[in-house]
Motif scaffolding. Sequence first.
Motif, short mmCIF file in Angstrom:
data_model
loop_
_atom_site.label_atom_id
_atom_site.label_comp_id
_atom_site.label_asym_id
_atom_site.label_seq_id
_atom_site.Cartn_x
_atom_site.Cartn_y
_atom_site.Cartn_z
N LEU A 60 36.91 65.72 31.42
CA LEU A 60 35.66 65.61 32.18
C LEU A 60 35.34 66.86 32.99
O LEU A 60 34.28 67.46 32.82
N ILE A 61 36.25 67.26 33.86
CA ILE A 61 35.95 68.34 34.80
C ILE A 61 35.79 69.68 34.09
O ILE A 61 34.83 70.44 34.35
N ALA A 62 36.71 70.01 33.18
CA ALA A 62 36.67 71.31 32.51
C ALA A 62 35.37 71.55 31.74
O ALA A 62 34.74 72.60 31.91
N PRO A 63 34.92 70.62 30.87
CA PRO A 63 33.65 70.88 30.16
C PRO A 63 32.45 70.96 31.09
O PRO A 63 31.53 71.75 30.85
N LEU A 64 32.44 70.15 32.18
CA LEU A 64 31.33 70.22 33.13
C LEU A 64 31.30 71.57 33.85
O LEU A 64 30.23 72.17 34.03
N LEU A 65 32.47 72.05 34.27
CA LEU A 65 32.54 73.35 34.93
C LEU A 65 32.15 74.47 33.98
O LEU A 65 31.48 75.44 34.39
N MET A 66 32.54 74.37 32.72
CA MET A 66 32.14 75.39 31.74
C MET A 66 30.62 75.43 31.58
O MET A 66 30.02 76.51 31.51
N CYS A 76 30.78 62.19 23.50
CA CYS A 76 31.96 63.08 23.61
C CYS A 76 31.83 64.23 22.62
O CYS A 76 32.00 65.41 22.97
N PHE A 77 31.56 63.87 21.37
CA PHE A 77 31.45 64.89 20.33
C PHE A 77 30.25 65.81 20.58
O PHE A 77 30.35 67.04 20.41
N LEU A 78 29.14 65.24 21.01
CA LEU A 78 27.93 66.03 21.23
C LEU A 78 28.12 67.03 22.37
O LEU A 78 27.74 68.21 22.25
N VAL A 79 28.71 66.58 23.48
CA VAL A 79 28.95 67.48 24.61
C VAL A 79 29.91 68.59 24.21
O VAL A 79 29.70 69.76 24.54
N TRP A 80 30.98 68.21 23.50
CA TRP A 80 31.92 69.24 23.05
C TRP A 80 31.22 70.26 22.13
O TRP A 80 31.44 71.48 22.28
N PHE A 87 21.35 79.38 28.31
CA PHE A 87 20.82 78.54 29.38
C PHE A 87 20.42 77.16 28.84
O PHE A 87 20.75 76.14 29.43
N SER A 88 19.74 77.14 27.70
CA SER A 88 19.29 75.87 27.11
C SER A 88 20.47 75.00 26.68
O SER A 88 20.51 73.80 26.94
N LEU A 89 21.44 75.62 26.02
CA LEU A 89 22.60 74.87 25.53
C LEU A 89 23.45 74.33 26.67
O LEU A 89 23.87 73.16 26.65
N SER A 90 23.70 75.16 27.67
CA SER A 90 24.54 74.73 28.79
C SER A 90 23.85 73.66 29.63
O SER A 90 24.50 72.72 30.11
N LEU A 91 22.54 73.77 29.78
CA LEU A 91 21.80 72.75 30.52
C LEU A 91 21.85 71.42 29.78
O LEU A 91 22.04 70.35 30.40
N PHE A 120 25.34 69.84 30.10
CA PHE A 120 25.59 69.31 31.43
C PHE A 120 24.95 67.93 31.61
O PHE A 120 25.60 66.98 32.06
N PHE A 121 23.69 67.80 31.22
CA PHE A 121 22.99 66.53 31.42
C PHE A 121 23.44 65.46 30.42
O PHE A 121 23.43 64.27 30.74
N LEU A 122 23.86 65.86 29.22
CA LEU A 122 24.33 64.87 28.25
C LEU A 122 25.72 64.35 28.59
O LEU A 122 26.18 63.38 27.99
N ALA A 123 26.40 64.98 29.55
CA ALA A 123 27.70 64.48 29.97
C ALA A 123 27.57 63.20 30.79
O ALA A 123 28.50 62.39 30.82
N PHE A 124 26.42 62.97 31.42
CA PHE A 124 26.27 61.78 32.26
C PHE A 124 26.21 60.48 31.45
O PHE A 124 26.81 59.49 31.86
N PRO A 125 25.51 60.44 30.30
CA PRO A 125 25.63 59.23 29.45
C PRO A 125 27.06 58.99 28.98
O PRO A 125 27.46 57.84 28.76
N LEU A 126 27.85 60.06 28.87
CA LEU A 126 29.26 59.93 28.49
C LEU A 126 30.02 59.10 29.52
O LEU A 126 30.94 58.35 29.18
#
Length: 323
Positions: A76-82, A144-148, A21-25, A28-34
């Motif tokens: 974009l879409i695939a990592p956010l949906l994951m 990019c690297f951090l979200v991945w 839960f912590s990692l996925s949250l 998700f939020f770190l994708a927005f600065p991306l």
Amino acid sequence: MNNTIIQVIPKEINPKKIYVFSLSLASFFLAFPLFYFPIIKITKLARFEQANIIEIIIRLFESTPMVALITVFSVLIAPLLMALCALTFTFFDENVNENNLYYRIYFFCKQWMMLDIFTVAVFASMIKLGELVDVEIGLGTFFCFLVWALVFWTDKCLWFKEEKEKKSKSNIKAISYSLAALFLLIPANLLPIMTTTKLGIVEKTNLFDSIMQLFEGEAWPIGIIVFLASFCGPWLKIFSIFYLTLTKTHKNNRNFKRNLYHYFEAAGRWSMIDIFIAVILVTIVKLNALANVSLELGSLIFPAMVIFILLSSANVDLKESYV
């Protein structure tokens, strides 16, 4: 009263659920600065240019919509949906299975998620752009690297695995998709992927030319990655699928077959790295008459070939002894 308190408190809390839960949250939020920060910054004759992922995709839609759609989904879409699906897993019972919609979405996106490949392509693009302009890495690349990394580690921390043995597969479909990929493989390697115009000089670049430019620019580590992933990888994967499907009744070399299958399952996505390099070059370079980069027919054939390869590996019968 003590008995009441004991009944309210859960008997057992799964620490993996809290961790996921912590990692996925966070992912998700770190994708927005991306979406906001630039990927690459370039300077030429006191002219400063930069672009984030959203701007890159918008420019790409103007020239090559098909490649833009592949990029926007895989990056974009695939990592956010994951990340969103991983969040929902923490609210379900531990027996998450293929009947769950979020389960199916998650593992579909996992197969097509290429944010890690896009990140490596950014560094390769910097080397090629360095011949034309002053290049600086943007903060968006680090996101990019951090979200991945967060999405990758979330997947490793899931308390269940994909139930591949229950899926309905067809080796006939696998061979059909492999034949389609083989048909596209030669034109994908020979046709130009992009055209560069600099000071009136037009240069068309195919896959092999792109690899040689990386080696000539002393970027041999990335050149080796592109060579193995984009040039050698498709050939090896197609003939590996033929070998596994045509020898499915043979019980010899079981360990070799098992390792071979897991290799092409993990490495197939990396064939897209040269297309992502071309995508970044086309959408970042805005140098008026000094230089111009445009995508060619090869940029459409090559991702189509990669898609057929991924579909082929997804349909290999997993019920055989080598898996």
